[in-house]
Scaffold this active site. Structure first.
Site, mmCIF file in Angstrom:
data_model
loop_
_atom_site.group_PDB
_atom_site.id
_atom_site.type_symbol
_atom_site.label_atom_id
_atom_site.label_comp_id
_atom_site.label_asym_id
_atom_site.label_seq_id
_atom_site.Cartn_x
_atom_site.Cartn_y
_atom_site.Cartn_z
ATOM 1 C CD GLU A 269 12.236 -85.684 -20.641
ATOM 2 O OE1 GLU A 269 11.408 -85.985 -19.748
ATOM 3 O OE2 GLU A 269 11.939 -85.574 -21.831
ATOM 4 C CG HIS B 212 17.426 -87.282 -27.906
ATOM 5 N ND1 HIS B 212 17.043 -85.999 -28.173
ATOM 6 C CD2 HIS B 212 16.744 -87.665 -26.784
ATOM 7 C CE1 HIS B 212 16.169 -85.593 -27.236
ATOM 8 N NE2 HIS B 212 15.983 -86.586 -26.383
ATOM 9 C CG HIS C 124 12.097 -88.892 -26.524
ATOM 10 N ND1 HIS C 124 11.292 -88.276 -25.595
ATOM 11 C CD2 HIS C 124 13.344 -88.410 -26.312
ATOM 12 C CE1 HIS C 124 12.024 -87.423 -24.884
ATOM 13 N NE2 HIS C 124 13.269 -87.497 -25.294
HETATM 14 ZN ZN LIG Z 1 14.920 -86.521 -24.584
#
Ligand SMILES: [Zn+2]
Length: 217
Positions: free
Chosen positions: A73, A93, A153
């Site tokens: 990310e 998360h 997500h």
């Molecule tokens: Zn993630």
């Protein structure tokens, strides 16, 4: 390079793991210093991460220190630094946030502490992890806010420094829990515009959230 920031990233990961906001290798943290960013590597167990495992990249994402590939990310983190006044970014998360991200289009402002996150929290439309599409979707949802949910997500939060970004993440997870519990009983009341403005005025007047010496008798 960025020894302090790499230690801050590692300490934040361990704290988030202790708070159960990150599990295993899922989630990532970054801290910016000038045109360098200390960021979690991909695949590291966040509860056990050490400062020497933290990667350092420039604002274009090129690795400038560390031996490990940065988180998938990376574009999301760098996008936040380019677009917003952020000193640190946390992506998790976390269980409550992720559960609500699967059903809500936005998390209503049900508690005044949520004003620290910008009030109503947006849910960024779903896109595949690690893609420019996801980064673009999330960056749009952070407009005027310091946190967002990411559909099916997880969650993201930023702050001027790493302590604030972590606190925003913990606060968002708490707010998601409050909303979730309340919604089991009935449709939760939402703070209206007047109520929110009154909170801001009271917070400024009383310097809410800071310690103060007691007035002598
Ligand atoms: Zn993630």
């Amino acid at each position: 390079m960025l020894e302090t920031e790499r230690e801050q990233v590692a300490a934040a990961c361990r704290r988030l793991a202790a708070e159960r906001l990150v599990i295993g290798t899922a989630g990532n943290v970054s801290v910016r210093s000038g045109d360098r960013v200390a960021i979690t590597p991909t695949g590291a167990i966040l509860a056990e991460i050490s400062a020497d495992q933290v990667s350092v990249v420039d604002l274009d994402g090129a690795l400038v220190a560390g031996d490990l590939e940065p988180t998938s990310e990376l574009d999301l983190h760098l996008g936040v630094y380019r677009r917003y006044e952020a000193g640190a970014v946390v992506h998790t998360h976390a269980p409550m946030a992720t559960a609500l991200s699967c059903v809500l289009d936005e998390l209503p402002c049900v508690h005044y502490q949520m004003l620290l996150l910008g009030g109503t929290v947006s849910v960024a439309p779903y896109a595949t992890f690690g893609t420019p599409e996801l980064a673009e979707s999330v960056l749009g949802s952070l407009e005027g806010r310091t946190a967002a949910l990411m559909a099916n997500h997880g969650a993201i939060a930023f702050g001027a420094d790493v302590a604030t970004a972590v606190e925003h993440s913990v606060l968002l997870e708490w707010a998601c829990g409050v909303y979730w519990h309340a919604a089991q009983l009935a449709e939760p009341r939402v703070l209206d515009e007047n109520q929110r403005e009154a909170v801001v005025a009271a917070a400024i007047e009383r310097r809410y959230g800071t310690t103060k010496p007691a007035e002598p008798e």
